[in-house]
Motif scaffolding. Structure first.
Motif, short mmCIF file in Angstrom:
data_model
loop_
_atom_site.label_atom_id
_atom_site.label_comp_id
_atom_site.label_asym_id
_atom_site.label_seq_id
_atom_site.Cartn_x
_atom_site.Cartn_y
_atom_site.Cartn_z
N ALA A 127 0.84 -1.21 0.00
CA ALA A 127 0.00 0.00 0.00
C ALA A 127 0.87 1.26 0.00
N PHE A 128 1.93 1.25 0.80
CA PHE A 128 2.84 2.39 0.87
C PHE A 128 3.50 2.63 -0.49
N GLU A 129 3.92 1.54 -1.13
CA GLU A 129 4.62 1.66 -2.40
C GLU A 129 3.71 2.12 -3.54
N GLN A 130 2.47 1.61 -3.59
CA GLN A 130 1.63 1.89 -4.74
C GLN A 130 0.66 3.06 -4.53
N ALA A 131 0.51 3.58 -3.32
CA ALA A 131 -0.43 4.69 -3.07
C ALA A 131 -0.20 5.87 -4.00
N PRO A 132 1.04 6.32 -4.21
CA PRO A 132 1.25 7.48 -5.10
C PRO A 132 0.78 7.22 -6.54
N ASP A 133 0.84 5.97 -6.99
CA ASP A 133 0.40 5.63 -8.34
C ASP A 133 -1.09 5.92 -8.54
N TYR A 134 -1.87 5.87 -7.44
CA TYR A 134 -3.31 6.07 -7.51
C TYR A 134 -3.74 7.43 -6.96
N GLY A 135 -2.77 8.22 -6.54
CA GLY A 135 -3.08 9.53 -5.98
C GLY A 135 -3.67 9.46 -4.58
N TYR A 136 -3.35 8.38 -3.85
CA TYR A 136 -3.85 8.18 -2.49
C TYR A 136 -2.74 8.37 -1.47
N THR A 137 -3.14 8.64 -0.24
CA THR A 137 -2.22 8.50 0.88
C THR A 137 -2.12 7.00 1.17
N LEU A 146 -8.84 -2.80 1.36
CA LEU A 146 -9.88 -3.42 2.19
C LEU A 146 -11.18 -3.53 1.39
N ILE A 147 -11.55 -2.46 0.72
CA ILE A 147 -12.76 -2.50 -0.10
C ILE A 147 -12.63 -3.58 -1.18
N HIS A 148 -11.49 -3.64 -1.84
CA HIS A 148 -11.25 -4.65 -2.87
C HIS A 148 -11.45 -6.06 -2.30
N GLY A 149 -10.86 -6.30 -1.13
CA GLY A 149 -10.99 -7.60 -0.49
C GLY A 149 -12.43 -7.94 -0.14
N ILE A 150 -13.16 -6.97 0.40
CA ILE A 150 -14.56 -7.22 0.75
C ILE A 150 -15.37 -7.52 -0.50
N LEU A 151 -15.15 -6.74 -1.55
CA LEU A 151 -15.89 -6.99 -2.79
C LEU A 151 -15.64 -8.41 -3.31
N HIS A 152 -14.40 -8.88 -3.23
CA HIS A 152 -14.12 -10.26 -3.64
C HIS A 152 -14.91 -11.24 -2.77
N LEU A 153 -14.95 -11.02 -1.47
CA LEU A 153 -15.69 -11.91 -0.58
C LEU A 153 -17.18 -11.91 -0.89
N LEU A 154 -17.65 -10.79 -1.45
CA LEU A 154 -19.08 -10.68 -1.79
C LEU A 154 -19.38 -11.15 -3.22
N GLY A 155 -18.35 -11.68 -3.90
CA GLY A 155 -18.59 -12.28 -5.20
C GLY A 155 -18.14 -11.47 -6.40
N TRP A 156 -17.59 -10.29 -6.19
CA TRP A 156 -17.09 -9.50 -7.32
C TRP A 156 -15.88 -10.21 -7.92
N ASP A 157 -15.75 -10.10 -9.24
CA ASP A 157 -14.70 -10.77 -9.98
C ASP A 157 -13.92 -9.72 -10.78
N ASP A 158 -12.60 -9.85 -10.84
CA ASP A 158 -11.79 -8.92 -11.64
C ASP A 158 -10.87 -9.69 -12.59
N ALA A 165 -12.44 -3.20 -14.52
CA ALA A 165 -12.83 -1.78 -14.61
C ALA A 165 -14.09 -1.50 -13.78
N LYS A 166 -15.06 -2.41 -13.84
CA LYS A 166 -16.29 -2.25 -13.05
C LYS A 166 -16.00 -2.32 -11.56
N MET A 167 -15.15 -3.26 -11.16
CA MET A 167 -14.81 -3.41 -9.76
C MET A 167 -14.04 -2.19 -9.27
N GLN A 168 -13.10 -1.70 -10.05
CA GLN A 168 -12.31 -0.53 -9.67
C GLN A 168 -13.22 0.69 -9.52
N ALA A 169 -14.16 0.86 -10.43
CA ALA A 169 -15.10 1.98 -10.33
C ALA A 169 -15.92 1.89 -9.05
N ARG A 170 -16.36 0.69 -8.71
CA ARG A 170 -17.15 0.51 -7.48
C ARG A 170 -16.29 0.78 -6.25
#
Length: 182
Positions: A127-137, A146-158, A165-170
């Protein structure tokens, strides 16, 4: 083990050393957040707990249910990545669905416990290494993972570009809606 008493419910919860267990009296979710000691002053367990509840509710998930979240090092994430997925490289987040395990192994959740959705293991180092790539702290990138992980647990597929792209937008929508400050 640390024992945490919920002042609202007067319930004693046994938790691994260094973890925070928050029982939110306004929800049916039991979320355990463990943060590696060296990162405890860099990301808020309480903020991640509230974010997890926000995501679960926004996705229409009904409680009661239990979820485990671990924020740790590359080395700690690499081990299950090799052991369970056969991937010998660092990754930012891994989700382990217990609902799938329960069905496959015939595992039964004890009647006094809510169903266990699963575990999410996040690499703070990634997270520390890639945060600047996404414009995040870094804390925002931990939240995004965390959101990505939860979405996977809820059945989202990437697994395809379109699904990714749909998952990233969500993910971005949920992070924005939560106004995460963590």
């Amino acid at each position: 083990m640390n024992n945490h008493t919920d002042p609202e419910q007067k319930v004693m919860i046994e938790a691994p050393e260094g973890s925070v267990v928050n029982v939110d009296p306004d929800s049916d979710f039991l979320i355990t957040v463990q943060i590696e000691e060296q990162f405890e002053d860099r990301v808020s367990a309480d903020a991640l707990h509230h974010l997890a509840i926000h995501v679960l509710q926004a996705e229409g998930k009904q409680g009661p249910l239990e979820l485990g979240v671990v924020v740790t090092t590359d080395a700690e994430v690499l081990s299950p990545n090799i052991q369970y997925l056969g991937h010998d490289f660092n990754t930012d987040v891994i989700s382990f669905s217990m609902e799938e395990e329960d069905k496959a192994d015939g595992f039964l959740t004890p009647t006094d416990r809510p169903p266990y959705l699963g575990d999410i293991v996040i690499s703070y180092d990634r997270a520390f290494e890639q945060a600047p790539d996404y414009g995040y702290t870094t804390p925002q990138e931990v939240a995004n993972l965390l959101i990505h992980g939860i979405l996977h647990l809820l059945g989202w597929d990437d697994s395809t570009d379109d699904l990714r792209a749909k998952m990233q937008a969500r993910q971005e929508e949920l992070l924005r809606d939560a106004a995460f400050e963590g």
